[in-house]
Write a protein that holds these residues in place. Sequence first.
Motif, PDB file in Angstrom:
ATOM      1  N   PHE A  77      12.563   7.560  10.228  1.00  0.00           N
ATOM      2  CA  PHE A  77      12.937   6.920  11.491  1.00  0.00           C
ATOM      3  C   PHE A  77      11.706   6.539  12.307  1.00  0.00           C
ATOM      4  CE2 PHE A  77      16.688   9.699  10.582  1.00  0.00           C
ATOM      5  CZ  PHE A  77      17.544   8.666  10.248  1.00  0.00           C
ATOM      6  N   ILE A  78      10.672   7.366  12.264  1.00  0.00           N
ATOM      7  CA  ILE A  78       9.421   7.022  12.935  1.00  0.00           C
ATOM      8  C   ILE A  78       8.863   5.718  12.354  1.00  0.00           C
ATOM      9  CG2 ILE A  78       7.023   7.730  13.281  1.00  0.00           C
ATOM     10  CD1 ILE A  78       8.051  10.647  13.319  1.00  0.00           C
TER      11      ILE A  78
ATOM     12  N   GLY B 250       6.631  -4.042  15.045  1.00  0.00           N
ATOM     13  CA  GLY B 250       5.493  -4.787  14.527  1.00  0.00           C
ATOM     14  C   GLY B 250       4.179  -4.066  14.676  1.00  0.00           C
ATOM     15  N   ARG B 251       4.217  -2.737  14.725  1.00  0.00           N
ATOM     16  CA  ARG B 251       3.013  -1.966  15.009  1.00  0.00           C
ATOM     17  C   ARG B 251       2.352  -1.395  13.764  1.00  0.00           C
ATOM     18  NH1 ARG B 251       3.815   2.590  18.735  1.00  0.00           N
ATOM     19  NH2 ARG B 251       1.546   2.619  18.509  1.00  0.00           N
TER      20      ARG B 251
ATOM     21  N   ALA C  74       0.019   6.197  11.495  1.00  0.00           N
ATOM     22  CA  ALA C  74       0.617   5.164  10.634  1.00  0.00           C
ATOM     23  C   ALA C  74       0.166   3.748  11.032  1.00  0.00           C
ATOM     24  CB  ALA C  74       2.144   5.279  10.653  1.00  0.00           C
ATOM     25  N   PRO C  75       0.066   3.414  12.334  1.00  0.00           N
ATOM     26  CA  PRO C  75      -0.390   2.055  12.682  1.00  0.00           C
ATOM     27  C   PRO C  75      -1.861   1.795  12.357  1.00  0.00           C
ATOM     28  CG  PRO C  75       0.879   3.019  14.482  1.00  0.00           C
ATOM     29  CD  PRO C  75       0.586   4.123  13.515  1.00  0.00           C
ATOM     30  N   LEU C  76      -2.636   2.849  12.046  1.00  0.00           N
ATOM     31  CA  LEU C  76      -4.053   2.674  11.747  1.00  0.00           C
ATOM     32  C   LEU C  76      -4.300   2.336  10.282  1.00  0.00           C
ATOM     33  CD1 LEU C  76      -5.444   5.802  13.657  1.00  0.00           C
ATOM     34  CD2 LEU C  76      -5.153   3.466  14.539  1.00  0.00           C
TER      35      LEU C  76
ATOM     36  N   PRO D  89       0.842  -1.196   0.000  1.00  0.00           N
ATOM     37  CA  PRO D  89       0.000   0.000   0.000  1.00  0.00           C
ATOM     38  C   PRO D  89       0.879   1.249   0.000  1.00  0.00           C
ATOM     39  CG  PRO D  89       0.125  -0.927   2.203  1.00  0.00           C
ATOM     40  CD  PRO D  89       0.873  -1.876   1.306  1.00  0.00           C
ATOM     41  N   VAL D  90       0.268   2.389  -0.300  1.00  0.00           N
ATOM     42  CA  VAL D  90       1.013   3.647  -0.420  1.00  0.00           C
ATOM     43  C   VAL D  90       0.386   4.726   0.445  1.00  0.00           C
ATOM     44  CG1 VAL D  90       1.919   5.400  -1.989  1.00  0.00           C
ATOM     45  CG2 VAL D  90       1.575   3.071  -2.812  1.00  0.00           C
ATOM     46  N   LEU D  91       1.217   5.389   1.229  1.00  0.00           N
ATOM     47  CA  LEU D  91       0.833   6.613   1.920  1.00  0.00           C
ATOM     48  C   LEU D  91       1.441   7.789   1.178  1.00  0.00           C
ATOM     49  CD1 LEU D  91      -0.106   8.476   4.250  1.00  0.00           C
ATOM     50  CD2 LEU D  91       1.999   7.813   5.481  1.00  0.00           C
TER      51      LEU D  91
END
Length: 366
Positions: free
Chosen positions: A185-186, A194-195, A361-363, A162-164
Amino acid sequence: MVFPLVAQAQPGFRTNTPNDTLVSPKFLPDGRVQLNLYAPKASDVTVSGDFPGGFPAQKLTKAENGVWSLALGPLTPNVYSYDMVVDGVKTFDPKNPRFKESQNGVSNFFELAGKEVDYLAVKNVPHGKIELVWYPSSSLGTTRRMHVYTPPGYASMKDKLPVLYLLHGGGDNDGSWTTVGRANFILDNLLAEGRMKPMLVVMPAGHVPGTAIAMGAGPDQDPFAKDFIKDIIPYVEQHYNVSNRREGRALAGLSMGGIQTMNIALWNPELFSYVLPLSTGYFPPVLTELETKYATTVLKNPQINKWKLFWIAMGGEKDIAYQNNRNTMALFDKYGIKYQYTEVPGGHSFLAWRQNLYQFAPLLFR
């Protein structure tokens, strides 16, 4: 003509100055950070930045040796950007090699380490790559640049990613998210924990040559939106192993980039499943225009409420876009557009936007 050997070998001499051993920024044990600049002939030196008290500008004090200094803080650990001005001229801190590009120059930044910013620290984890990509823009008739983050192990990944698409704000450029924004880095750290799902992150240049900052309603008022739809998305999907389905696309942007996020996504809702405007909102005349001209075609489009996530974030009441955002959300409420809302401290700065990326990002792509 032959010169004496001694003359040919004679080294040049110069007088030592305090600048030879000067350190800036200098991290003090009490949590303060001292900025130093050697400018013996200057009559006025100031600094502004996103550190507490950074606006309006603060004055540095000149010592007898020609060094101007100011101790900031104590500061909470974070990444802070700053600009020095010497006798009215914006001046790069020559002792600090860390900088971010902007549309019209560069700014320094420094990192004060601590547990509060562990999420963006450079750690011993697998790291993704940042590519500087030049692509032809048929809609703008020129060649343009964007930054692309590929996650660790991308070259061996078989499944389409997927792409952000991650947009910057007014005055910044496509490099801002990976310098002072620390996006790579984030993301590296989130992946190592693994988040979050592995994803490609595309950071294009939102400013278009010869065009003012776009804050109007809809893509017709911003040539970047046409570049994004016609050129950027197709280029990415042709040159990277990524999904071309709406479920595999997310669009986020801050400030000006947040307006662009809404102008692109609200007018093309079928292209995305995740839409995340940060620290932004339409000005009152634009809201009137939006409701007058686009109530039926845009605001009532049922495709908008098919997004898996419409996530609006602000940097608290100190965010300069705070009221515009509240007005914009009120319009969304009026037309039944569903969204989630969150606030973090930091105002209208990367102090907030780095936290936003870490949160959303984890969502994505779950």
